[in-house]
Write a protein that holds these residues in place. Structure first.
Motif, PDB file in Angstrom:
ATOM      1  N   GLY A  76       0.822  -1.211   0.000  1.00  0.00           N
ATOM      2  CA  GLY A  76       0.000   0.000   0.000  1.00  0.00           C
ATOM      3  C   GLY A  76       0.849   1.251   0.000  1.00  0.00           C
ATOM      4  N   PRO A  77       0.208   2.383  -0.146  1.00  0.00           N
ATOM      5  CA  PRO A  77       0.956   3.645  -0.187  1.00  0.00           C
ATOM      6  C   PRO A  77       1.577   3.941   1.171  1.00  0.00           C
ATOM      7  CG  PRO A  77      -1.405   4.071  -0.104  1.00  0.00           C
ATOM      8  CD  PRO A  77      -1.227   2.579  -0.245  1.00  0.00           C
ATOM      9  N   VAL A  78       2.714   4.592   1.144  1.00  0.00           N
ATOM     10  CA  VAL A  78       3.399   4.963   2.381  1.00  0.00           C
ATOM     11  C   VAL A  78       3.674   6.460   2.361  1.00  0.00           C
ATOM     12  CG1 VAL A  78       4.460   2.709   2.766  1.00  0.00           C
ATOM     13  CG2 VAL A  78       5.657   4.416   1.416  1.00  0.00           C
ATOM     14  N   VAL A  79       3.839   7.011   3.530  1.00  0.00           N
ATOM     15  CA  VAL A  79       4.104   8.437   3.681  1.00  0.00           C
ATOM     16  C   VAL A  79       5.538   8.628   4.136  1.00  0.00           C
ATOM     17  CG1 VAL A  79       3.519  10.495   5.007  1.00  0.00           C
ATOM     18  CG2 VAL A  79       1.716   8.980   4.214  1.00  0.00           C
ATOM     19  N   ASP A  80       6.256   9.507   3.460  1.00  0.00           N
ATOM     20  CA  ASP A  80       7.588   9.900   3.880  1.00  0.00           C
ATOM     21  C   ASP A  80       7.402  11.133   4.762  1.00  0.00           C
ATOM     22  OD1 ASP A  80      10.111  11.008   4.178  1.00  0.00           O
ATOM     23  OD2 ASP A  80      10.683  10.729   2.077  1.00  0.00           O
ATOM     24  N   LEU A  81       7.295  10.916   6.075  1.00  0.00           N
ATOM     25  CA  LEU A  81       6.990  12.013   6.987  1.00  0.00           C
ATOM     26  C   LEU A  81       8.075  13.084   6.973  1.00  0.00           C
ATOM     27  CD1 LEU A  81       4.835  13.052   8.928  1.00  0.00           C
ATOM     28  CD2 LEU A  81       6.167  12.032  10.781  1.00  0.00           C
ATOM     29  N   GLY A  82       9.329  12.688   6.795  1.00  0.00           N
ATOM     30  CA  GLY A  82      10.402  13.671   6.706  1.00  0.00           C
ATOM     31  C   GLY A  82      10.169  14.635   5.558  1.00  0.00           C
ATOM     32  N   ALA A  83       9.760  14.096   4.395  1.00  0.00           N
ATOM     33  CA  ALA A  83       9.473  14.940   3.224  1.00  0.00           C
ATOM     34  C   ALA A  83       8.237  15.806   3.467  1.00  0.00           C
ATOM     35  CB  ALA A  83       9.277  14.068   1.985  1.00  0.00           C
ATOM     36  N   VAL A  84       7.221  15.223   4.098  1.00  0.00           N
ATOM     37  CA  VAL A  84       6.008  15.987   4.416  1.00  0.00           C
ATOM     38  C   VAL A  84       6.359  17.149   5.335  1.00  0.00           C
ATOM     39  CG1 VAL A  84       3.775  15.921   5.604  1.00  0.00           C
ATOM     40  CG2 VAL A  84       4.428  14.045   4.088  1.00  0.00           C
ATOM     41  N   ASN A  85       7.118  16.870   6.387  1.00  0.00           N
ATOM     42  CA  ASN A  85       7.477  17.914   7.345  1.00  0.00           C
ATOM     43  C   ASN A  85       8.365  18.982   6.711  1.00  0.00           C
ATOM     44  OD1 ASN A  85       5.917  16.995   9.439  1.00  0.00           O
ATOM     45  ND2 ASN A  85       7.545  15.760  10.330  1.00  0.00           N
ATOM     46  N   TYR A 109       6.789  18.717  13.879  1.00  0.00           N
ATOM     47  CA  TYR A 109       7.248  18.830  12.484  1.00  0.00           C
ATOM     48  C   TYR A 109       8.710  18.444  12.323  1.00  0.00           C
ATOM     49  CZ  TYR A 109       2.843  21.236  12.182  1.00  0.00           C
ATOM     50  OH  TYR A 109       1.513  21.544  12.268  1.00  0.00           O
ATOM     51  N   GLU A 110       9.332  17.980  13.398  1.00  0.00           N
ATOM     52  CA  GLU A 110      10.711  17.500  13.330  1.00  0.00           C
ATOM     53  C   GLU A 110      10.773  15.973  13.278  1.00  0.00           C
ATOM     54  OE1 GLU A 110      13.171  19.601  12.837  1.00  0.00           O
ATOM     55  OE2 GLU A 110      11.764  21.275  13.045  1.00  0.00           O
ATOM     56  N   LEU A 111       9.619  15.300  13.397  1.00  0.00           N
ATOM     57  CA  LEU A 111       9.609  13.839  13.337  1.00  0.00           C
ATOM     58  C   LEU A 111      10.096  13.368  11.964  1.00  0.00           C
ATOM     59  CD1 LEU A 111       6.205  12.903  15.037  1.00  0.00           C
ATOM     60  CD2 LEU A 111       8.507  12.462  15.916  1.00  0.00           C
ATOM     61  N   PRO A 112      11.096  12.486  11.918  1.00  0.00           N
ATOM     62  CA  PRO A 112      11.600  12.018  10.623  1.00  0.00           C
ATOM     63  C   PRO A 112      10.737  10.920  10.001  1.00  0.00           C
ATOM     64  CG  PRO A 112      12.898  11.075  12.392  1.00  0.00           C
ATOM     65  CD  PRO A 112      11.910  12.013  13.034  1.00  0.00           C
ATOM     66  N   GLU A 113       9.981  10.208  10.830  1.00  0.00           N
ATOM     67  CA  GLU A 113       9.121   9.136  10.311  1.00  0.00           C
ATOM     68  C   GLU A 113       7.878   9.010  11.179  1.00  0.00           C
ATOM     69  OE1 GLU A 113      11.314   5.300  12.309  1.00  0.00           O
ATOM     70  OE2 GLU A 113      12.162   6.139  10.476  1.00  0.00           O
ATOM     71  N   LEU A 114       6.882   8.343  10.617  1.00  0.00           N
ATOM     72  CA  LEU A 114       5.628   8.168  11.343  1.00  0.00           C
ATOM     73  C   LEU A 114       5.837   7.269  12.556  1.00  0.00           C
ATOM     74  CD1 LEU A 114       3.163   7.590   8.379  1.00  0.00           C
ATOM     75  CD2 LEU A 114       3.197   9.560   9.919  1.00  0.00           C
ATOM     76  N   PRO A 115       5.304   7.666  13.705  1.00  0.00           N
ATOM     77  CA  PRO A 115       5.363   6.772  14.856  1.00  0.00           C
ATOM     78  C   PRO A 115       4.324   5.666  14.705  1.00  0.00           C
ATOM     79  CG  PRO A 115       4.189   8.775  15.422  1.00  0.00           C
ATOM     80  CD  PRO A 115       4.678   8.951  14.014  1.00  0.00           C
TER      81      PRO A 115
END
Length: 170
Positions: free
Chosen positions: A52-61, A139-145
């Motif tokens: 499934g689709p994944v989110v790059d939280l670092g890129a989002v932030n 907004y500093e989280l590098p990945e989803l918890p």
């Protein structure tokens, strides 16, 4: 006189950033539901073996912070074009018609005090930027918890909870 950046919390850490996060979460919700509409994406969890689709939280932030900084810079340009002088620093009142910033004293007929918002820090849950975060640090989280608990923060807290849930966080 501004200490943290033009636009304050609304632009830099609250409304603008949370709306950007929400837009990402809404898109993920739509992408996950696209199989029902007959749209198959490689690895969309639709039975083709993909996760499934994944989110790059670092890129989002990074995008969230760039948009906030851009809007703050736009406010600075608009104020400059209007002839407003902005002084970076922390002001303090020195009587009913004076504000002191560093070594400079400013005279004013009227003074508007906009204190802005800041996270309430509880002595029993001091943010460490890793496990316990304020809405300014999220907004500093590098990945989803894996899991996230949102405590307080009113409407923005509800938005964070909803957005992170839509991104797949329990």
């Amino acid at each position: 006189v501004e200490r943290d950046g033009l636009g304050g919390s609304a632009v830099l850490t609250d409304c603008v950033p949370s709306k950007t996060l929400i837009a990402t979460a809404e898109l993920m919700t739509e992408v996950r539901g696209s199989a029902e509409l007959g749209v198959r994406l490689s690895g969309d969890g639709s039975g083709d073996g993909g996760a499934g689709p994944v989110v790059d939280l670092g890129a989002v932030n990074s995008r969230v912070k760039e948009l906030a900084a851009s809007q703050s810079a736009d406010i600075a340009r608009q104020l400059s074009n209007a002839g407003v002088r902005v002084i970076a620093g922390l002001g303090r009142l020195d009587g009913p018609e004076r504000v002191v910033v560093g070594d400079e004293t400013l005279a004013a007929d009227a003074i508007l005090i906009a204190t802005g918002a800041h996270p309430r820090i509880l002595p029993t849950a001091v943010p460490d930027g890793e496990r316990i975060l304020t809405w300014e640090q999220v907004y500093e989280l590098p990945e989803l918890p894996e899991r996230l608990v949102v405590v307080g923060s009113g409407v923005t807290g509800a938005e964070f909870a909803s957005a992170y849930n839509a991104l797949g966080v329990d």
